[in-house]
Design a protein around this motif. Structure first.
Motif, PDB file in Angstrom:
ATOM      1  N   LYS A 108       1.767   5.264  -2.265  1.00 14.76           N
ATOM      2  CA  LYS A 108       1.363   6.256  -3.241  1.00 14.76           C
ATOM      3  C   LYS A 108       2.027   5.904  -4.562  1.00 14.76           C
ATOM      4  N   ALA A 109       1.472   4.906  -5.222  1.00 14.91           N
ATOM      5  CA  ALA A 109       2.084   4.396  -6.441  1.00 14.91           C
ATOM      6  C   ALA A 109       1.964   5.411  -7.569  1.00 14.91           C
ATOM      7  N   GLN A 128      -0.191   2.470 -15.768  1.00 16.33           N
ATOM      8  CA  GLN A 128      -0.693   1.347 -14.980  1.00 16.33           C
ATOM      9  C   GLN A 128      -2.131   0.984 -15.350  1.00 16.33           C
ATOM     10  N   THR A 183       0.851  -1.168   0.000  1.00 16.78           N
ATOM     11  CA  THR A 183       0.000   0.000   0.000  1.00 16.78           C
ATOM     12  C   THR A 183       0.892   1.226   0.000  1.00 16.78           C
ATOM     13  N   ASP A 227      -0.227   0.051  -8.101  1.00 21.98           N
ATOM     14  CA  ASP A 227      -1.268   0.674  -7.300  1.00 21.98           C
ATOM     15  C   ASP A 227      -2.023  -0.416  -6.537  1.00 21.98           C
ATOM     16  N   SER A 228      -1.857  -0.439  -5.238  1.00 18.55           N
ATOM     17  CA  SER A 228      -2.434  -1.521  -4.426  1.00 18.55           C
ATOM     18  C   SER A 228      -3.957  -1.481  -4.380  1.00 18.55           C
ATOM     19  N   HIS A 229      -4.561  -0.352  -4.776  1.00 21.55           N
ATOM     20  CA  HIS A 229      -6.018  -0.272  -4.805  1.00 21.55           C
ATOM     21  C   HIS A 229      -6.579  -0.840  -6.114  1.00 21.55           C
ATOM     22  N   GLN A 230      -5.718  -0.974  -7.103  1.00 25.41           N
ATOM     23  CA  GLN A 230      -6.185  -1.408  -8.415  1.00 25.41           C
ATOM     24  C   GLN A 230      -5.769  -2.835  -8.767  1.00 25.41           C
ATOM     25  N   SER A 274       1.483   6.716 -11.440  1.00 31.21           N
ATOM     26  CA  SER A 274       0.522   6.239 -12.433  1.00 31.21           C
ATOM     27  C   SER A 274       1.189   5.493 -13.570  1.00 31.21           C
TER      28      SER A 274
END
Length: 253
Positions: free
Chosen positions: A143-144, A161, A141, A197-200, A146
């Motif tokens: 701030k990856a 990404q 997690t 991006d850990s959210h995606q 883009s």
């Protein structure tokens, strides 16, 4: 316990995976079909026992056992094969057991019990540490950015990404499937996982990471798992070990 099934036949892996799941003593069951894939997995994880076939395409499970034997803390090896004429050599390589196809639940349970009897119980402190490790996301997690730079054939490509459909590993090579083309690199997939991006992105198999935005359909598959169809009709399977986290990530749980 954690185990790795090494067999080049998908049906044999599925059968053994199911029997080991029924056994109930494994917190993680993973699969590999080649020596290079097995060694790569062992770079990033440890296993209590490896179920190893003798014939692996054009490779030999005995050769792999030789390499594993030289490790400082090698896992137990149980040969799981259709051939009964390698048993002597197998036990010369310190095999814990030697089981023949077709597999039977009782025989699998006996082999697992033999391994369990040789593994010392973990202390409370070790157990807590392992639990903390298990709950840590494999895709960090953060701030990856883009974009994701990759180097292929001495050229650096900068990928958006959002355009990455999935990442997969086979024969020691990482493939990044994108909406435009596939990129193959020798850089380990876990290096990319830390920058995604850990959210995606979610890991659905030790050798597969997918972009949730590119999921098109989800179908029930063997042994209560899923087959996922992504953009460009790319089909991937969710490992039993990742079913719970996958369902949570897409809102099925």
């Amino acid at each position: 316990m954690k185990t790795l099934i090494v067999d080049d036949e998908p049906l044999a892996r599925n059968e053994l995976n199911y029997l080991l799941t029924q056994n109930g003593q494994f917190e993680k069951i993973e699969e590999a079909e080649t020596i290079s894939e097995t060694l790569e997995k062992m770079l990033y994880d440890t296993y209590d026992v490896i179920f190893l076939d003798i014939n692996l395409m054009n490779e030999s499970g005995l050769d792999l056992a030789e390499k594993i034997k030289k490790m400082q803390q090698p896992p137990h090896i149980i040969f799981a094969t259709a051939h009964d004429n390698f048993a002597v050599r197998a036990f010369e390589l310190n095999a814990t057991d030697y089981i023949l196809k077709p597999f039977e639940q009782a025989r699998i349970d006996a082999a697992v019990a033999r391994v369990a009897a040789q593994i010392p119980p973990k202390s409370t402190e070790q157990t807590e540490t392992l639990q903390q490790q298990d709950t840590t996301p494999e895709i960090q997690t953060n701030k990856a950015p883009s974009v994701l730079p990759i180097e292929v054939d001495e050229r650096i490509y900068v990928l958006n990404q959002k355009d990455i459909i999935a990442l997969s590993v086979e024969a020691g090579k990482t493939t990044l499937h994108t909406t435009e083309q596939d990129f193959v690199t020798s850089e380990p997939m876990n290096n990319f996982a830390k920058r995604l991006d850990s959210h995606q992105f979610i890991r659905i198999h030790r050798a597969t990471i997918i972009n949730k935005a590119h999921i098109q359909t989800i179908e029930h598959w063997f042994n209560y798992t899923y087959q996922v169809t992504l953009t460009h009709q790319l089909k991937v399977q969710v490992s039993r070990s990742y079913m719970k986290s996958f369902k949570q990530a897409i809102g099925l749980d």
